[in-house]
Write a protein that holds these residues in place. Structure first.
Motif, PDB file in Angstrom:
ATOM      1  N   PHE A   1       6.585  -0.832   2.469  1.00  5.67           N
ATOM      2  CA  PHE A   1       6.545  -1.178   3.512  1.00  5.67           C
ATOM      3  C   PHE A   1       7.047  -0.185   4.549  1.00  5.67           C
ATOM      4  O   PHE A   1       8.457  -0.382   4.718  1.00  5.67           O
ATOM      5  CB  PHE A   1       6.834  -2.516   3.922  1.00  5.67           C
TER       6      PHE A   1
ATOM      7  N   GLY B   1       6.854  -0.476   8.042  1.00  9.01           N
ATOM      8  CA  GLY B   1       7.041  -0.842   9.237  1.00  9.01           C
ATOM      9  C   GLY B   1       7.353  -2.363   9.189  1.00  9.01           C
ATOM     10  O   GLY B   1       7.873  -2.814   8.135  1.00  9.01           O
ATOM     11  N   LYS B   2       7.281  -3.166  10.348  1.00  4.11           N
ATOM     12  CA  LYS B   2       7.644  -4.524  10.289  1.00  4.11           C
ATOM     13  C   LYS B   2       6.769  -5.327   9.427  1.00  4.11           C
ATOM     14  O   LYS B   2       5.650  -5.123   9.194  1.00  4.11           O
ATOM     15  CB  LYS B   2       7.495  -5.138  11.618  1.00  4.11           C
TER      16      LYS B   2
ATOM     17  N   ARG C   1       5.922  -9.381   9.123  1.00  8.17           N
ATOM     18  CA  ARG C   1       5.841 -10.592   9.929  1.00  8.17           C
ATOM     19  C   ARG C   1       5.240 -11.678   9.137  1.00  8.17           C
ATOM     20  O   ARG C   1       4.360 -11.647   8.638  1.00  8.17           O
ATOM     21  CB  ARG C   1       5.218 -10.354  11.346  1.00  8.17           C
TER      22      ARG C   1
ATOM     23  N   LYS D   1       1.692 -10.123   8.143  1.00  4.31           N
ATOM     24  CA  LYS D   1       1.238  -8.704   8.572  1.00  4.31           C
ATOM     25  C   LYS D   1       2.217  -7.640   8.222  1.00  4.31           C
ATOM     26  O   LYS D   1       3.425  -7.866   8.598  1.00  4.31           O
ATOM     27  CB  LYS D   1       0.854  -8.987   9.954  1.00  4.31           C
TER      28      LYS D   1
ATOM     29  N   ASP E   1       3.115  -3.515   8.310  1.00  3.05           N
ATOM     30  CA  ASP E   1       2.592  -2.016   8.929  1.00  3.05           C
ATOM     31  C   ASP E   1       3.137  -1.228   7.780  1.00  3.05           C
ATOM     32  O   ASP E   1       3.715  -1.247   6.947  1.00  3.05           O
ATOM     33  CB  ASP E   1       3.344  -2.039   9.969  1.00  3.05           C
ATOM     34  N   ALA E   2       2.218  -0.128   7.927  1.00  2.00           N
ATOM     35  CA  ALA E   2       2.428   1.132   7.305  1.00  2.00           C
ATOM     36  C   ALA E   2       2.718   0.769   5.799  1.00  2.00           C
ATOM     37  O   ALA E   2       3.718   1.166   5.242  1.00  2.00           O
ATOM     38  CB  ALA E   2       3.750   2.006   7.774  1.00  2.00           C
TER      39      ALA E   2
ATOM     40  N   GLU F   1      -2.593   1.230   7.961  1.00  2.00           N
ATOM     41  CA  GLU F   1      -1.628   1.287   9.100  1.00  2.00           C
ATOM     42  C   GLU F   1      -1.336  -0.452   9.200  1.00  2.00           C
ATOM     43  O   GLU F   1      -0.145  -0.540   9.616  1.00  2.00           O
ATOM     44  CB  GLU F   1      -2.582   1.552  10.287  1.00  2.00           C
ATOM     45  N   ARG F   2      -2.076  -1.148   8.811  1.00  2.00           N
ATOM     46  CA  ARG F   2      -1.713  -2.534   8.798  1.00  2.00           C
ATOM     47  C   ARG F   2      -2.361  -3.313   7.792  1.00  2.00           C
ATOM     48  O   ARG F   2      -3.588  -3.165   7.687  1.00  2.00           O
ATOM     49  CB  ARG F   2      -1.984  -3.151  10.415  1.00  2.00           C
TER      50      ARG F   2
ATOM     51  N   THR G   1      -3.173  -7.533   6.555  1.00  2.00           N
ATOM     52  CA  THR G   1      -2.993  -8.924   7.042  1.00  2.00           C
ATOM     53  C   THR G   1      -3.495  -9.746   5.815  1.00  2.00           C
ATOM     54  O   THR G   1      -4.651  -9.629   5.317  1.00  2.00           O
ATOM     55  CB  THR G   1      -3.750  -9.204   8.418  1.00  2.00           C
TER      56      THR G   1
END
Length: 654
Positions: free
Chosen positions: A48, A50-51, A53, A63, A65-66, A84-85, A87
């Motif tokens: 991962f 990114g974040k 959540r 969720k 990111d990256a 990119e994301r 979910t």
């Protein structure tokens, strides 16, 4: 269709794996623990960038990111999945009851890098770097393979995925030994409400920019993901056309069932699918067949029916996909018209009606692209009621075409053409430069059609039989015609020549009209594009004609001499007035050759004068002069003898 199945199932399978493994462990350390769990079971690294959540009620969600998922070791260093994301949502209430119901799996701008190895195994098959399998969630749809608190020894949780959605996905698919296929801007949605039931898949592909919609139903989807054969129904809708498959398939691409396709504009549909097609396919097309495709690249088509415009073919075919595909087919057709496929039609290549009379303007000089001879190997039997090619028209015929390593052999078994029948074969060989040749026998053909449709010469009319051998080579029609060599013969019954009337020519030297004959025979040889003949015999009413000369097949010109012989009624005299035909095929000069006509009479008068002189000298010299003896020699000998006699008298002799 195989590629579409693999794209859709690989996309779905990848997301299912991520969903099953990321959502096993709720809590703050879910991302790290899920990544560890995935690597332990599959040998793949989930990262991962990114974040991450979370939501907890009523939908437990994550969720990230990256997101990246590493590739199989044999498939290269590039990740198998990037997004990119990502979910994922789960029903929290049902999770508390021990039931994992995934309500949402979605990815924005995912990129899939898919490949197969030499054994046909895809890089999306995760059989585990630590000896583990793909997990029950991916293969059977009944469990997830993980436990709470990261304890891998716990029991599996039941797993259901209700919806999957990918937006703006891109794909690179590299089958082993084949050129990679790349697609961009793919959208996909999957509804799978019953883990043991049918999944509905909708996808939009854009292989050449235009949207191509796929709408499929896969029965027992969990078993399908596990590699088992499942029932499949799929529709593919593209601009201008639509296809449908109903049958059975597995995730490796093997399939069997009924495949149908219909298009109002096959060219438009082919362009949308990224397939190169000739412009002649811009018309209505229909295809239907019972198909079977196996993992080793063999396609079988039975109860095959193909319609293109007014053309219709039925039969069976087999295709083996390899470096050079191999095709075997038995096809039957009605009235076929493939004139639209004739490439390189030139106004100068036509049938002698151009009117310019230029000897070099007839044959096209454009380079011939014969690369199609090397695209596949083939053994095709074709029978039909009629066939129009734009040049030569055939009646009810049976043909056999074989192709092997850029060499094609077309056999006539027999073929109905030019009003008669032709047997034999024609060969086109492009292994080391293009050459064409053949050996044909023919009966009952109309000469005006045969010569007109093949060589653009239609002045000779009649029904003939004969034999032809020929060979030519070159990069263009013009070069081939100028290189022709061979031999042959023909015999014709009643017929006629157009452009001159022999009787009129012999009476007044006039031109035009026609010459009717009762029989014609000839043999010929061909060398360097020139047909030469020495024994033409034409029987006409009241006289006969012999002929010899040259016909320029390459230069499209003629230099020929007819020698008609007319027997005068009640006399033994024979009148011969040769006719010379010289010039281009389109506009030859046809006139009597009076020099040739008078030469026999001049020779006769000269001989008669010599005979009279010989007789007179014999009388005057009182010496018999033989017909073969030269008159000058005879006179010289008589003078020498007389001189000797007079000298002897002078010296006192007798």
């Amino acid at each position: 269709m195989k590629l579409i199945f693999r794209v859709v199932t690989a996309l779905v399978l990848t997301v299912v794996l991520l969903a099953a493994l990321v959502l096993l462990l709720p809590g703050e350390k879910i991302a790290r623990l899920a990544a560890d769990q995935l690597q332990a079971q599959t040998g793949r690294t989930l990262a991962f960038g990114g974040k991450v959540r979370f939501t907890f009620w009523p939908t437990l969600g994550v969720k990230a990111d990256a997101v990246t998922l590493s590739n199989a070791e044999w498939a290269g260093p590039e990740p198998m999945l990037q997004a990119e994301r990502l979910t994922i949502g789960i029903s929290a209430a049902e999770l508390l009851q021990g039931d994992v119901r995934i309500t949402e799996v979605s990815a924005i701008l995912p990129h899939l890098n898919l490949a197969t190895n030499a054994e046909g195994v895809g890089n999306w098959v995760m059989d585990g770097g630590a000896g583990g399998g793909t997990g029950g969630s991916a293969s059977g749809g009944t469990g997830s393979g993980g436990t709470s608190d990261g304890d891998s020894s716990g029991s599996a949780l039941p797993l259901r995925i209700e919806a999957v959605e990918l937006t703006g996905a891109s794909l690179r698919y590299a089958a082993h030994g084949a050129a990679p296929v790349e697609m961009k801007n793919i959208d996909l949605s999957l509804l799978w409400p019953d883990p043991a039931g049918t999944a509905a898949v909708k996808a939009t592909l854009r292989p050449a920019g235009e949207p191509v919609a796929v709408d499929a139903e896969i029965g027992t989807f969990a078993a399908f993901l596990a590699g088992e054969v499942s029932s499949v129904g799929a529709s593919v809708t593209a601009p201008g056309g639509k296809g449908r498959f109903d049958g059975h398939a597995d995730i490796n691409g093997e399939a069997s069932g009924r495949l149908t396709f219909g298009a109002q504009d096959a060219l438009q549909t082919g362009v949308a699918l990224g397939v190169f097609l000739p412009d002649a396919l811009a018309q209505k097309a229909v295809f239907a067949a019972d198909v079977t495709y196996t993992a080793d690249g063999r396609l079988s088509m039975r109860d095959l029916a193909v319609e293109l415009g007014a053309n219709r073919l039925t039969g069976a075919a087999d295709v083996e996909f390899k470096e050079r595909p191999s095709i075997t087919a038995q096809l039957q057709g009605g009235a076929l018209d493939v004139s639209g496929f004739a490439a390189g039609q030139s106004s100068g290549s036509g049938a002698g009606g151009g009117g310019s009379g230029s000897a070099g303007s007839g044959w096209p000089d454009d380079p011939i692209d014969a690369s199609a001879l090397g695209l596949a190997d083939a053994a095709i039997d074709l029978s039909f009621d009629s066939l129009s090619t734009g040049g030569v028209n055939l009646g009810a015929s049976k043909l056999n075409l074989t192709m092997e390593r850029s060499r094609a052999v077309l056999k006539f078994l027999p073929a109905s053409m030019f009003g008669g029948q032709v047997q034999g074969q024609v060969v086109a060989n492009n292994r080391s430069g293009l050459s064409v040749g053949g050996k044909l026998t023919f009966t009952g053909i109309r000469l005006e059609r045969a010569l007109g449709e093949t060589a653009g010469y239609s002045r000779l009319n009649g029904e003939a039989l004969g034999e032809l051998e020929f060979l030519g080579s070159g990069k263009s029609v013009k070069a081939i015609m100028r290189s022709l060599s061979g031999k042959g013969w023909l015999e014709a019954g009643k017929g006629f020549f157009t452009g001159f009337d022999l009787e009129e020519l012999m009476r007044s030297g006039g031109n035009g009209g026609s010459t009717v004959f009762d029989q014609l025979t000839a043999s010929y040889t061909i060398k360097d594009g020139n047909l030469r003949n020495k024994d033409l015999l034409v029987l006409l009413k009241g006289f006969r004609a012999e002929g010899k000369g040259r016909i320029g097949l390459g230069a499209r010109d003629i230099d020929y001499l007819f020698s008609p012989q007319l027997v005068r009624a009640g006399r033994d005299q024979v009148l011969t007035i040769p006719v010379r035909i010289k010039g281009s095929w389109d506009n030859p000069d046809i006139r009597p050759d009076f020099g040739q006509a008078l030469q026999p009479k001049i020779d006769e008068i000269e001989q008669e004068a010599k005979d009279r002189v010989r007789q007179k000298l014999s009388e005057e010299l009182n010496t018999e002069i033989a017909p073969e003896q030269d008159l000058n020699d005879a006179l010289k000998q008589r003078i020498e003898q007389e001189a000797r006699d007079q000298l002897l008298k002078l010296l006192g002799g007798d």
